[in-house]
Design an enzyme around this catalytic site. Structure first.
Site, short mmCIF file in Angstrom:
data_model
loop_
_atom_site.label_atom_id
_atom_site.label_comp_id
_atom_site.label_asym_id
_atom_site.label_seq_id
_atom_site.Cartn_x
_atom_site.Cartn_y
_atom_site.Cartn_z
N LYS A 58 0.85 -1.21 0.00
CA LYS A 58 0.00 0.00 0.00
C LYS A 58 0.87 1.25 0.00
CE LYS A 58 -3.80 -2.46 2.22
NZ LYS A 58 -4.43 -2.89 3.46
N GLN A 102 -4.01 -1.45 9.78
CA GLN A 102 -3.99 -2.79 9.17
C GLN A 102 -4.57 -3.79 10.17
OE1 GLN A 102 -2.96 -3.41 5.96
NE2 GLN A 102 -3.64 -5.50 6.26
N ASP A 125 -10.27 4.01 4.91
CA ASP A 125 -10.48 2.57 4.73
C ASP A 125 -11.93 2.19 5.07
OD1 ASP A 125 -9.38 0.14 3.95
OD2 ASP A 125 -8.81 -0.43 5.99
#
Ligand code: NAP
Length: 288
Positions: A58, A102, A125
């Site tokens: 990413k 994450q 996200d």
């Protein structure tokens, strides 16, 4: 194309490249006008090699698109309270425009509490309750990246969703559930299937649009795909195998995503696009 193939492949790789190119152009323009480029903070708890690889990927994609990233690696012993503190700090930091935690973070972390520490305007996200509610009410906000990518793919191929029966197999918070809500917001009639669903095949056979988001290789068989249906295979299992039996589904569907090269590339592309949009909003730069 084989003699019996009816399906056109939906090119996620190409669409993702176009989306990233647009995000990169906006990031460059923003940096020219404000002297600041978008910045994504990535937070990783522990040293799980797969998670570390995802974060590295990413960040590399961010760098290529002119998006800065700031990585915060926390030890596996980090407590929920410490993680929440870190995320609160990033939420209040004006030089950070998007935050990616994450996950999974490990069994000792209350992930929901951690997600909620992400400011909604930086939730690129789409993991907070606020983002989920905004999406459900069709209000402005960031969506979970994989479902967001699925909707962009459907739109790129002009799939008309109004009144169509969409069957979503899987109901995870990051994928199946939001995918169904986004389809509902577009006037599809949505059925959710999950591990307790009875007669999955019968439900899939009724679907005009199938979204497979399970994590079980080739669970959806071609013989259950209604002729002409649109098949979105979000599954990604070892050996580059999706949740749909691709070969047999090719002979029934009208449109189908390949694995890899379908939904997968769209996820990071949406993350980058949402990071740039978040930065534009926070820096007061007009962004279409
Ligand atoms: P998850 O959290 O494990 O959820 C799986 C869902 O599938 C659950 O809702 C589960 O039901 C349901 N399920 C399990 N077995 C089933 C069965 N036999 N019949 C019907 N439903 C069943 O997984 P996830 O995170 O949503 O991921 C799903 C898949 O998408 C995985 O292959 C993952 O690798 C892939 N994925 C891809 C991307 C991408 O960028 N392309 C991103 C995220 C995930 P219950 O709720 O009842 O347990």
């Amino acid at each position: 194309m084989s003699a019996t193939q009816t399906a056109q492949l939906m090119d996620g790789t190409g669409l993702a490249a176009r989306l990233v190119a647009e995000a990169a152009a906006t990031a460059a323009e923003m940096s020219r006008r404000t002297g600041t480029s978008p910045c994504l903070a990535t937070v990783l708890v522990g040293e799980d090699p797969a998670s570390a690889t995802y974060v590295r990927m990413k960040r590399a994609r961010c760098a290529k698109a002119g998006i800065r990233s700031r990585h915060i690696g926390l030890p596996a012993t980090t407590t929920t309270a410490e993680l929440v503190d870190t995320l609160n700090g990033l939420s209040g930091d004006p030089d950070v425009h998007g935050i990616l935690l994450q996950h999974p973070c490990g069994p000792h972390i209350d992930e929901r509490a951690a997600f909620e520490a992400i400011a909604p305007e930086k939730d690129v996200d789409g993991v907070t309750t606020h983002s989920f509610a905004a999406m459900s009410f069709a209000l402005p906000g960031f969506v979970s990246c994989t479902p967001g990518g699925i909707m962009r793919l459907l739109d790129a191929y002009d799939v008309d969703l109004a009144g169509k029966h969409a069957v979503v197999v899987g109901r995870s918070a990051i994928l199946g559930k939001p995918a169904g809500m986004l389809l509902l917001a577009r006037d599809a009639t949505v059925t959710y299937c999950h591990s307790r669903t009875r007669d999955l095949s019968a439900l899939v056979r009724e679907a005009d649009v199938v979204v497979a988001a399970v994590g079980r290789p080739r669970l959806i068989r071609g013989e259950d795909v209604k002729p002409g249906a649109v098949v979105i295979d979000a599954g990604y299992n070892p050996g580059n195998v999706g949740d749909v039996d691709h070969e047999s589904a090719l002979t029934r569907a009208s449109l189908i995503t390949p694995v890899p090269g379908g939904v997968g590339p769209m996820t990071i592309a949406v993350l980058l696009a949402q990071t740039v949009a978040a930065a534009a909003h926070q820096l007061g730069v007009r962004h279409d």
